[in-house]
Design a protein around this motif. Structure first.
Motif, PDB file in Angstrom:
ATOM      1  N   SER A 151       7.848  22.452  -9.255  1.00 29.78           N
ATOM      2  CA  SER A 151       8.981  23.366  -9.118  1.00 29.78           C
ATOM      3  C   SER A 151      10.290  22.586  -9.241  1.00 29.78           C
ATOM      4  N   GLN A 152      11.355  23.312  -9.518  1.00 31.71           N
ATOM      5  CA  GLN A 152      12.659  22.663  -9.598  1.00 31.71           C
ATOM      6  C   GLN A 152      13.040  22.055  -8.256  1.00 31.71           C
ATOM      7  N   GLU A 153      12.645  22.699  -7.182  1.00 31.65           N
ATOM      8  CA  GLU A 153      12.946  22.180  -5.849  1.00 31.65           C
ATOM      9  C   GLU A 153      12.297  20.808  -5.638  1.00 31.65           C
ATOM     10  N   ILE A 154      11.039  20.667  -6.065  1.00 29.31           N
ATOM     11  CA  ILE A 154      10.345  19.385  -5.929  1.00 29.31           C
ATOM     12  C   ILE A 154      11.009  18.333  -6.796  1.00 29.31           C
ATOM     13  N   ARG A 155      11.329  18.688  -8.047  1.00 27.00           N
ATOM     14  CA  ARG A 155      11.973  17.710  -8.938  1.00 27.00           C
ATOM     15  C   ARG A 155      13.327  17.275  -8.397  1.00 27.00           C
ATOM     16  N   ASP A 156      14.077  18.219  -7.836  1.00 31.34           N
ATOM     17  CA  ASP A 156      15.379  17.874  -7.261  1.00 31.34           C
ATOM     18  C   ASP A 156      15.218  16.925  -6.075  1.00 31.34           C
ATOM     19  N   ALA A 157      14.177  17.137  -5.299  1.00 32.34           N
ATOM     20  CA  ALA A 157      13.936  16.271  -4.135  1.00 32.34           C
ATOM     21  C   ALA A 157      13.555  14.860  -4.584  1.00 32.34           C
ATOM     22  N   VAL A 158      12.775  14.754  -5.648  1.00 28.99           N
ATOM     23  CA  VAL A 158      12.418  13.438  -6.176  1.00 28.99           C
ATOM     24  C   VAL A 158      13.670  12.727  -6.702  1.00 28.99           C
ATOM     25  N   VAL A 159      14.527  13.460  -7.389  1.00 28.48           N
ATOM     26  CA  VAL A 159      15.779  12.884  -7.890  1.00 28.48           C
ATOM     27  C   VAL A 159      16.615  12.345  -6.732  1.00 28.48           C
ATOM     28  N   ALA A 160      16.715  13.141  -5.651  1.00 27.39           N
ATOM     29  CA  ALA A 160      17.497  12.707  -4.488  1.00 27.39           C
ATOM     30  C   ALA A 160      16.905  11.447  -3.867  1.00 27.39           C
ATOM     31  N   GLY A 161      15.577  11.403  -3.762  1.00 23.15           N
ATOM     32  CA  GLY A 161      14.923  10.215  -3.210  1.00 23.15           C
ATOM     33  C   GLY A 161      15.112   9.009  -4.096  1.00 23.15           C
ATOM     34  N   TYR A 162      15.033   9.212  -5.402  1.00 24.27           N
ATOM     35  CA  TYR A 162      15.252   8.129  -6.364  1.00 24.27           C
ATOM     36  C   TYR A 162      16.654   7.566  -6.211  1.00 24.27           C
ATOM     37  N   LYS A 163      17.645   8.437  -6.183  1.00 27.15           N
ATOM     38  CA  LYS A 163      19.042   7.984  -6.109  1.00 27.15           C
ATOM     39  C   LYS A 163      19.302   7.192  -4.831  1.00 27.15           C
ATOM     40  N   ALA A 164      18.749   7.675  -3.710  1.00 25.20           N
ATOM     41  CA  ALA A 164      18.967   7.000  -2.439  1.00 25.20           C
ATOM     42  C   ALA A 164      18.339   5.602  -2.461  1.00 25.20           C
ATOM     43  N   SER A 165      17.123   5.502  -2.996  1.00 25.44           N
ATOM     44  CA  SER A 165      16.441   4.214  -3.054  1.00 25.44           C
ATOM     45  C   SER A 165      17.139   3.264  -4.014  1.00 25.44           C
ATOM     46  N   TYR A 166      17.547   3.769  -5.168  1.00 20.62           N
ATOM     47  CA  TYR A 166      18.197   2.911  -6.160  1.00 20.62           C
ATOM     48  C   TYR A 166      19.527   2.400  -5.623  1.00 20.62           C
ATOM     49  N   LYS A 167      20.251   3.265  -4.919  1.00 24.38           N
ATOM     50  CA  LYS A 167      21.532   2.857  -4.355  1.00 24.38           C
ATOM     51  C   LYS A 167      21.349   1.713  -3.365  1.00 24.38           C
ATOM     52  N   SER A 168      20.320   1.805  -2.529  1.00 23.94           N
ATOM     53  CA  SER A 168      20.049   0.745  -1.551  1.00 23.94           C
ATOM     54  C   SER A 168      19.669  -0.560  -2.239  1.00 23.94           C
ATOM     55  N   ALA A 169      18.821  -0.455  -3.268  1.00 28.39           N
ATOM     56  CA  ALA A 169      18.393  -1.653  -3.999  1.00 28.39           C
ATOM     57  C   ALA A 169      19.570  -2.300  -4.719  1.00 28.39           C
ATOM     58  N   ARG A 170      20.424  -1.464  -5.296  1.00 29.56           N
ATOM     59  CA  ARG A 170      21.593  -1.976  -6.019  1.00 29.56           C
ATOM     60  C   ARG A 170      22.545  -2.701  -5.068  1.00 29.56           C
ATOM     61  N   ALA A 171      22.717  -2.139  -3.883  1.00 34.06           N
ATOM     62  CA  ALA A 171      23.611  -2.765  -2.908  1.00 34.06           C
ATOM     63  C   ALA A 171      23.066  -4.112  -2.449  1.00 34.06           C
ATOM     64  N   ALA A 172      21.747  -4.207  -2.327  1.00 36.81           N
ATOM     65  CA  ALA A 172      21.133  -5.455  -1.866  1.00 36.81           C
ATOM     66  C   ALA A 172      21.114  -6.514  -2.958  1.00 36.81           C
ATOM     67  N   SER A 173      20.805  -6.099  -4.178  1.00 40.43           N
ATOM     68  CA  SER A 173      20.694  -7.053  -5.282  1.00 40.43           C
ATOM     69  C   SER A 173      20.766  -6.308  -6.615  1.00 40.43           C
ATOM     70  N   PRO A 174      21.949  -6.216  -7.216  1.00 39.00           N
ATOM     71  CA  PRO A 174      22.082  -5.517  -8.494  1.00 39.00           C
ATOM     72  C   PRO A 174      21.143  -6.082  -9.552  1.00 39.00           C
ATOM     73  N   ALA A 175      20.722  -5.229 -10.471  1.00 38.98           N
ATOM     74  CA  ALA A 175      19.791  -5.652 -11.519  1.00 38.98           C
ATOM     75  C   ALA A 175      20.386  -6.779 -12.350  1.00 38.98           C
ATOM     76  N   PRO A 176      19.580  -7.783 -12.673  1.00 37.08           N
ATOM     77  CA  PRO A 176      20.089  -8.910 -13.466  1.00 37.08           C
ATOM     78  C   PRO A 176      20.219  -8.551 -14.939  1.00 37.08           C
ATOM     79  N   LEU A 177      21.046  -9.302 -15.629  1.00 32.66           N
ATOM     80  CA  LEU A 177      21.081  -9.226 -17.085  1.00 32.66           C
ATOM     81  C   LEU A 177      19.949 -10.088 -17.632  1.00 32.66           C
ATOM     82  N   TYR A 178      19.463  -9.714 -18.811  1.00 35.63           N
ATOM     83  CA  TYR A 178      18.474 -10.559 -19.470  1.00 35.63           C
ATOM     84  C   TYR A 178      19.101 -11.920 -19.801  1.00 35.63           C
ATOM     85  N   PRO A 179      18.325 -12.980 -19.728  1.00 37.47           N
ATOM     86  CA  PRO A 179      18.849 -14.294 -20.134  1.00 37.47           C
ATOM     87  C   PRO A 179      19.389 -14.230 -21.562  1.00 37.47           C
ATOM     88  N   GLY A 180      20.620 -14.635 -21.723  1.00 37.24           N
ATOM     89  CA  GLY A 180      21.253 -14.616 -23.041  1.00 37.24           C
ATOM     90  C   GLY A 180      22.127 -13.407 -23.285  1.00 37.24           C
TER      91      GLY A 180
END
Length: 220
Positions: free
Chosen positions: A59-88
């Protein structure tokens, strides 16, 4: 020449952030996380479009909840250690930025906040003349982001190239009428990039720099 770069899987190796955040989003609604290969297959799409593909029966409700969970987790990970650039990647962007015949832009499925955080963390604020993201456009492969980058930089389609690691990047570039370069080190297999018509495929940043340099010289 205008060189338009995708971010995730092209200049930034963010797969661990992405797969972990998606797993947290799934677990937040009681779903079993998907295999890494399935998650990486949707990198480049906007989150809502990605969840439609990953959870077509939900359902759209489930997909929206997954999006919200994704954003919250990604925000925390980004704050702790932003994604690196590839070497070069940084060295390539620095050299391209110094060229008088080359203008740089970004077209990414990341959010505006995520893109700004990555650009600022890696000190790339002055490198790109146009930053296009998922918050302002339809999801890839719609050509809107590339068209906006062309408009913002004053370039024509025949003066531009889209560089990315997914079939969505290549399809977006082709839909906008620009040349396309696929990179082999990202999240979609090279065969998928060939199938959607990438003009060229490169295997490292040195090869990419040489190709972009040749394109820029040819336009003089």
């Amino acid at each position: 020449m205008l060189a338009i770069f995708d971010v995730d899987g092209t200049i930034s190796d963010s797969q661990h952030h992405i797969t972990h955040a998606m797993a947290m989003g799934f677990e937040a609604v009681g779903l079993t996380p998907l295999p890494t290969s399935e998650v990486l297959s949707i990198v480049g799409l906007s989150l809502p479009e990605a969840l439609v593909r990953l959870l077509p029966e939900a359902s759209q409700e489930i997909r929206d909840a997954v999006v919200a969970g994704y954003k919250a987790s990604y925000k925390s990970a980004r704050a702790a250690s932003p994604a690196p650039l590839y070497p070069g990647a940084r060295e390539l962007l620095d050299r391209l930025h110094r060229r008088e015949d080359t203008v740089l832009a970004v077209a990414t499925g990341k959010s505006r906040r995520g893109l700004r955080a990555l650009v600022e963390y890696h000190g790339l604020e002055t490198h790109f003349q146009s930053l296009q993201c998922a918050d302002d456009h339809p999801s890839k492969p719609h050509p809107s982001m590339v068209e906006a980058a062309l408009l913002e930089t004053g370039m024509r389609a025949d003066q531009a190239v889209m560089i990315g690691d997914t079939s969505y990047d290549i399809q977006m570039g082709r839909a906008a009428g620009v040349r396309t370069i696929g990179v082999s080190w990202g999240y979609h297999p090279v065969e998928a990039l060939r199938e959607v018509g990438a003009d060229r495929i490169v295997t490292d940043f040195d090869e990419l720099e040489e190709l972009l340099g040749n394109m820029a010289e040819a336009q003089k």
